[in-house]
Structure formats: structure tokens, C-alpha cells
Design an enzyme around this catalytic site. Structure first.
Site, mmCIF file in Angstrom:
data_model
loop_
_atom_site.group_PDB
_atom_site.id
_atom_site.type_symbol
_atom_site.label_atom_id
_atom_site.label_comp_id
_atom_site.label_asym_id
_atom_site.label_seq_id
_atom_site.Cartn_x
_atom_site.Cartn_y
_atom_site.Cartn_z
ATOM 1 N N ARG A 1 3.618 11.706 84.920
ATOM 2 C CA ARG A 1 4.254 11.478 83.609
ATOM 3 C C ARG A 1 3.559 12.271 82.513
ATOM 4 O O ARG A 1 4.214 12.698 81.561
ATOM 5 C CB ARG A 1 4.257 9.989 83.274
ATOM 6 C CG ARG A 1 5.293 9.264 84.084
ATOM 7 C CD ARG A 1 5.576 7.913 83.506
ATOM 8 N NE ARG A 1 6.808 7.407 84.093
ATOM 9 C CZ ARG A 1 7.090 6.134 84.246
ATOM 10 N NH1 ARG A 1 6.230 5.227 83.852
ATOM 11 N NH2 ARG A 1 8.240 5.773 84.784
ATOM 12 N N GLY B 1 12.910 4.866 88.863
ATOM 13 C CA GLY B 1 12.379 3.613 89.410
ATOM 14 C C GLY B 1 12.000 3.683 90.871
ATOM 15 O O GLY B 1 11.420 4.664 91.337
ATOM 16 N N GLY C 1 15.585 2.308 84.090
ATOM 17 C CA GLY C 1 16.389 1.514 83.158
ATOM 18 C C GLY C 1 17.205 2.408 82.243
ATOM 19 O O GLY C 1 18.387 2.157 81.998
#
Ligand code: AMP
Length: 410
Positions: free
Chosen positions: A35, A368, A391
Site C-alpha cells: 500500500r 479484500g 468496500g
């Protein structure tokens, strides 16, 4: 929408960048820096333009409802952003990366004021502030007062209207300051928009849904029914639909609150919803106990003492036969408890079927656990796009392309 690439006159300007540095970590040891790496192109673009870069992100969860202040402190300590600053410095060896342990107040103001052109400041976890998740106007105003411009690069948080994702850019936009999309966001929005505004050449369009968080995901089905040619449902989510159809599901995971919704979807689906026709069932999910595992046909029903933990071989073939016809696939949620070798075959079959589409169809993993599953099983590189936001990608589809953290930049 303005992009970071198009931003001009940034020499000496303070740019507030909302990144997604919500990295997996235990006691300050970061297990995966992906990330952080994903945000580097945007950071480097801004640095090359001489900006003073203020990075903000959340990390983990702070449960503010907890009445014991000591427990809140422990949650904060477990989600301290300092180790992330260290990892970022290692990834940007040519750049000075500062860390500010405060989320607001004089300490943050001074740290920002001390920044030089081409330097980076990473702020403390935004969720240390109770007002972050409530989009508290005073908090957003304080953060906005630090910046001359805003860049959104946290796709994984773009479905949340928080102070750092929506509050800050709306104040800056109102004040006539530039607000822009970062490189990670551009890629996500481009790829996922294709799954929202479906072109004829992308048909048949098939969604494959699974996983455990049924109530989070089930609402997207209604929207997908209007967009997809078929919706394949496996994983824990499928049992609520199978129960709604009148099948015996034994002890399998059931989201009782969503039963009516599932019935409704099946009625509206006109044959578009494809459910498993057999199941791998077990007497226990615990691999350390003696357990019975068997394959049962849907018509037979899952025995009362067993629960479904994967789709069976006939379902694998059925699902693969649909996927083989697809020109576009959106996948969210594993078909079974893929973490255990006994129950991974359904998820592997979906990955294999999508791998066979390489070069012939467009395939997207909606973040996810499906991204983790594809990575763990060795198929991540076979997808056209792997989203960083589970999400967010579902919500973007559910809301017809709209996300609060994107809409505010328009
Ligand atoms: P999600 O985060 O909603 O994508 O759910 C992912 C999790 O769902 C994984 O950890 C899987 O082990 C779990 N899962 C998938 N199928 C089943 C099932 N049939 N029963 C229980 N858990 C499942």
C-alpha cells in the site's frame, strides 16, 4: 476531474495527500508494504514539482465507543503511524521524510511550517481523532488550513465521507484551491468505471460473488442485476440464497436478516443468479479436530450437523462454463474457506477459469479477501485489474459509479 499529473505551480506549495497506508502490521512490524508502494507515483510526481507533501492516512481501527480510556490508548499504540514513516523513508531514500506524532494543534502546524520544498511529512493516524470518522467540520477546517491543494490517492477509503477524505477537499475546493485525483485513484476509477458503465463489447458481463461479509455485500446484487448478464454466487453468501430457494443448508452460515432480500433478488433475477449445485460440507471448520468432510448435492440438502465450506465439483464446472463465455468478469469474495487446502478448490476453479480468459476478456478483482486469495493461490497476475479497495469497489458499483471521496473532487 483534475489529476495530479495536470497540477501546476506547485513549487513551495503545501499539498495535503490522503493516502491509504492502512498496512497489515503487528506491533509495529509491517508485513506488507504494497500500500505504501502504491502511493509512490503520486508522491514522486508532487516532489518533482517542488511541492511540500503532507501525507495523511488512517491505520487500523480505534473503537471510540470503548468506555475505558486505557483501552483506547492501547488501540492507539497498536496503530501508531511511526513505523510506516520509517518504511516510507526506506522507499524514498533521496527524500527527507518527517513524521509528526500529533494529529492536530501547534505540533502539527510547526512540523508543516518546517517542511522544505521537495520534502515529505507523514502525519499521525487520522483515526487518533474522534472527529475523523464523523467528518467533524472543525477538524477538517484545521487540516485544510495547512494546505494549498489536495490530492486523493486512498481508493480504499474513498467510500467513506470522513474529515480527511471529504471534509478537507470540500473546504479547499470551496476556497478555490486545486483538488485532484492521484495516480492510484485514476487507475481504480478508470478500471472500475468499466464495470459500472457497461459497453456492449464487454458482454457477457459476469459478476462472481462470495465471501463471508454477506450483509456488506448483499445490497450490491440488486445493482448488479441491472448491469450483469449473470451473477454467480458462491462462498458463505450463497447459503442465504439457497435457504431462500428452499434448500436445506444444515449449519451453514446464514444471514437471517437478509433472507427476504435474497428471496426478492431471486424473484427479480430471471435466471441471472447462478447458485452452487453441490457443496463440500464439513462437521467442523477446525482442522485440528477429527471431522467428516463430504460432497453433497443441492437437491439432497446439507445434513443438519454439517456446514458448507466450499462449492462442490459440479458447481466448479458449472461456474467455469459461465465464466468461459464472459467478456468481462468482476470478482469479489472467495468460493469457500480457501485458507484451508481441503476447501480451496472452488476458489482455485474460479481463478483458473478467469486465467483462461487472459487476453480475451477484462477481469477485475474487487479487493479484500479475493485479492488475498488470488495472491495466495498464485493467480494475481492473471487479472486485468486488482483493486486496492474491497468496500470501495463494491460501493462504487452499488452507487452507479459514485463514491463520496471521488464526487467531492468533481
Ligand atoms: P470476505 O471478507 O467477505 O470476502 O470473506 C472472506 C472469508 O470468507 C474468507 O476468510 C473465507 O474463509 C470465508 N468463507 C468463504 N466461504 C465460506 C463458507 N462457506 N463458510 C464460511 N466462511 C467462508
Amino acid at each position: 476531474m483534475l489529476t495530479v499529473k495536470e497540477m501546476k505551480d506547485l513549487q513551495g506549495k503545501y499539498v495535503y495527500v490522503r493516502v491509504d497506508f492502512n498496512v497489515p502490521q503487528t506491533n509495529g512490524v509491517i508485513r506488507d508494504t504494497n500500500r505504501i508502494k502504491a502511493a509512490l507515483p503520486t508522491i514522486q510526481e508532487l516532489l518533482s514539482k517542488g511541492a511540500r507533501v503532507i501525507l495523511m492516512s488512517h491505520l487500523g481501527k480505534i473503537k471510540w465507543k470503548e468506555p475505558d480510556p486505557e483501552k483506547i490508548e492501547a488501540m492507539k499504540k497498536a496503530n501508531d503511524m511511526a513505523p510506516v514513516a520509517k518504511a516510507l523513508q526506506e522507499l524514498l531514500p533521496e527524500t527527507k521524510v518527517h513524521f509528526c506524532a500529533a494529529t492536530r494543534g501547534e505540533e502539527l502546524k510547526n512540523a508543516v511550517a518546517a517542511l522544505k520544498d521537495g520534502e515529505v511529512l507523514l502525519g499521525q493516524n487520522t483515526r487518533y481523532e474522534k472527529g475523523e470518522e464523523k467528518n467533524d467540520p472543525a477538524l477538517a477546517a484545521e487540516w485544510a488550513s495547512l494546505a494549498d491543494a489536495f490530492v486523493m490517492d486512498a481508493f480504499g477509503s474513498a467510500h467513506r465521507a470522513h474529515a480527511s477524505t471529504v471534509g478537507v477537499p470540500s473546504i479547499l475546493k470551496e476556497a478555490g484551491k486545486p483538488v485532484a485525483l492521484g495516480y492510484l485513484m485514476i487507475k481504480e476509477v478508470e478500471n472500475l468505471s468499466r464495470c459500472v458503465e457497461v459497453k456492449d463489447e464487454d458482454r457477457p458481463y459476469i459478476a462472481v460473488l462470495g465471501g463471508l461479509k454477506v450483509s456488506d455485500k448483499i445490497k450490491v446484487i440488486e445493482t448488479l442485476l441491472t448491469k450483469c448478464d449473470y451473477i454467480i454466487i458462491g462462498g458463505a453468501m450463497s447459503y442465504t440464497f439457497r435457504k431462500a430457494k428452499g434448500e436445506e443448508i444444515g449449519m451453514s452460515f446464514l444471514d437471517a436478516d437478509s433472507l427476504e432480500y435474497a428471496k426478492n433478488c431471486l424473484e427479480k433475477a430471471n435466471g441471472k443468479i447462478i447458485l452452487p449445485i453441490d457443496t463440500v460440507a464439513t462437521t467442523s471448520f477446525d482442522p485440528t479436530v477429527e471431522r467428516e468432510i463430504k460432497i453433497v448435492d443441492a437437491a439432497e440438502g446439507i445434513p443438519a450437523n454439517m456446514e458448507g465450506c466450499d462449492i462442490g465439483p459440479k458447481s466448479r464446472e458449472l461456474f467455469a462454463s459461465y465464466i468461459a463465455k464472459a467478456k468481462m468478469v468482476f470478482w469479489n469474495g472467495p468460493m469457500g474457506v480457501f485458507e484451508q487446502a481441503d476447501f480451496k478448490n472452488g476458489t482455485v476453479a474460479v481463478c483458473e477459469a478467469i486465467k483462461d480468459l487472459e487476453g480475451k476478456a477484462f477481469s477485475v478483482i474487487g479487493g479484500g479477501d479475493s485479492a488475498s486469495a488470488a495472491k495466495a493461490l498464485g493467480y494475481k497476475q492473471n487479472f486485468s485489474h486488482v483493486s486496492t479497495g474491497g468496500g470501495a469497489s463494491l460501493e462504487m458499483i452499488e452507487n452507479d459509479g459514485h463514491l463520496p471521496g471521488v464526487d467531492v473532487l468533481k
